[in-house]
Design an enzyme around this catalytic site. Sequence first.
Site, PDB file in Angstrom:
ATOM      1  CG  LEU A  81     -12.555  -3.786 -21.005  1.00  0.00           C
ATOM      2  CD1 LEU A  81     -13.867  -3.061 -20.703  1.00  0.00           C
ATOM      3  CD2 LEU A  81     -12.753  -4.674 -22.241  1.00  0.00           C
ATOM      4  CG  ASN A  82      -7.265  -7.532 -20.808  1.00  0.00           C
ATOM      5  OD1 ASN A  82      -6.998  -6.602 -20.056  1.00  0.00           O
ATOM      6  ND2 ASN A  82      -6.746  -8.739 -20.633  1.00  0.00           N
ATOM      7  CG  ASP A  83      -8.921 -11.719 -20.431  1.00  0.00           C
ATOM      8  OD1 ASP A  83      -8.680 -11.145 -21.500  1.00  0.00           O
ATOM      9  OD2 ASP A  83      -8.232 -12.664 -19.987  1.00  0.00           O
ATOM     10  CG  ASP A 131      -6.599 -17.028 -17.398  1.00  0.00           C
ATOM     11  OD1 ASP A 131      -6.090 -16.088 -16.776  1.00  0.00           O
ATOM     12  OD2 ASP A 131      -6.358 -17.266 -18.592  1.00  0.00           O
ATOM     13  CD  GLU A 176      -4.171 -16.274 -22.729  1.00  0.00           C
ATOM     14  OE1 GLU A 176      -3.327 -15.761 -21.975  1.00  0.00           O
ATOM     15  OE2 GLU A 176      -4.741 -15.633 -23.648  1.00  0.00           O
TER      16      GLU A 176
END
Length: 490
Positions: free
Chosen positions: A45-47, A168, A222
């Site tokens: 899992l990330n952002d 993003d 980011e």
Amino acid sequence: MGWTKEQRYRRVEDVNQVELQNLQTRVNECTWRQTFHIQPLSGLLNDPNGFSFYHGEYHLFYQWFPLGPVHGLKYWYHTKSKDLVSWENAGIGIAPDDYYDSHGAYSGSAIEYEGKLYLFYTGNTRDENWQRHPYQCIAIMEKTGQIEKLTHPFIRDVPEGYTNHFRDPKVWRENDTFYAVIGAQRKDKTGCVVLYRSSNLVNWTFEGELQTDLGTFGYMWECPDYFELQNYGVLMFSPQGLEPKGDLYHNIYQSGYVIGSKLDTITHSLSHGSFQELDRGFDFYAPQTMVNPDGRRILVGWMGLPEIDLPTDKNGWAHCLTLPRELSVRNGKLIQRPVQELQALRRQETEVKGVLKNTKNMYEEFKGVSYEMVCEFENNDAVVFGIEFRAGDDEKTVIKYDTVEKKVILDRSSSGETVGEAYGTIRKCFVNTKKIKFHLFVDTSSVEIFINDGEEVFTSRIFPRENRNEIRFFALSGSTTFQAKKWSYV
């Protein structure tokens, strides 16, 4: 294990059920699985992405590589909640199965429009020479929960003057106009944010670069997020490439914000103060905010960082999300407090108070692995005082206040299995105060600590052995009075 390019870019749809079940078994056997944080069923899992409220529910997506604890082919995984506390897994939200997202559905945001939820994300692609080309893409969710991608990206090309590190999108609305900020890298390898405008969410015009006072500040920005709060304009982003400075910028990459006047969408200028870190701990990145139905601005972050190995890797999973935090502005900085809905997690309550003088004390029934605790210290002449938790034998995690340095210090040098030691085992920040409150949310393999009602926050993963459940209160070279209240969560 070392992961080849082919392994990282396998599609979960192409993997047989036996392999998936074996992976799930390894994950479920892990002693560090969380009890009240959002975590992946398997893999990495990330952002957090697409954080929104739509059709009576909170929707929260996150970057997900299902097949292991590495950054591979990214999907958007969908979770939803009616109360910000209990989250229901809703399956894959966006799969990277088109030419414009063939190598990953990267981060983005969501906004409701004409009864539908529009999901904006960056489609990552690679050519035969492994050169990156990003597309900015849209998927639309109906009230039924069905999600369909538009057949064409809304931004196909990177504007002149910027590299292919361009991703993003975060979208918001002002009156009848929509705006989007996108994280970018200039051709000279410095980071920035650019602005787009639209009247219908489908056709977008490049407006230019946001004009800030930061100058050269890292090599890539980011996960930008612009919002207005209490009549201030706030630009939140995650700059890569900052060098450590005093107690600041010691993680591999940082997350923070600038705050000042509202963004001038005509001149693209933002008048603001200095960049401030959002979180003082070891594991926090890529935060995203939304406004809930009662007007609160709520933040969720990734409790992790890129390029850091974790002890859970061997069990086939990595990372989780932070608890939701309500934002406000006080004295020119963002204050973060755990959302009030989290009080629904509280079970058995235990309370203790006393005086500590050159001692370390433990109290009956004050122990645990998964709990919330509020501890206040005052009337201090001790040089250092604080709390050891998830402690036992030679393991402990320590939060303390040094009255000489006037600094809060988080020490995970003895927290169990090590994480990211190359970036240090101690984090500090200056807090000038006579009384101090530590508000801890301790889970199986993490801690989030809110200092003085959200003036500062320390978020960190910790990996102690299972039976390390002691809580110890201490004062060195003097005395302090304290009172603590703890609620078990399981």
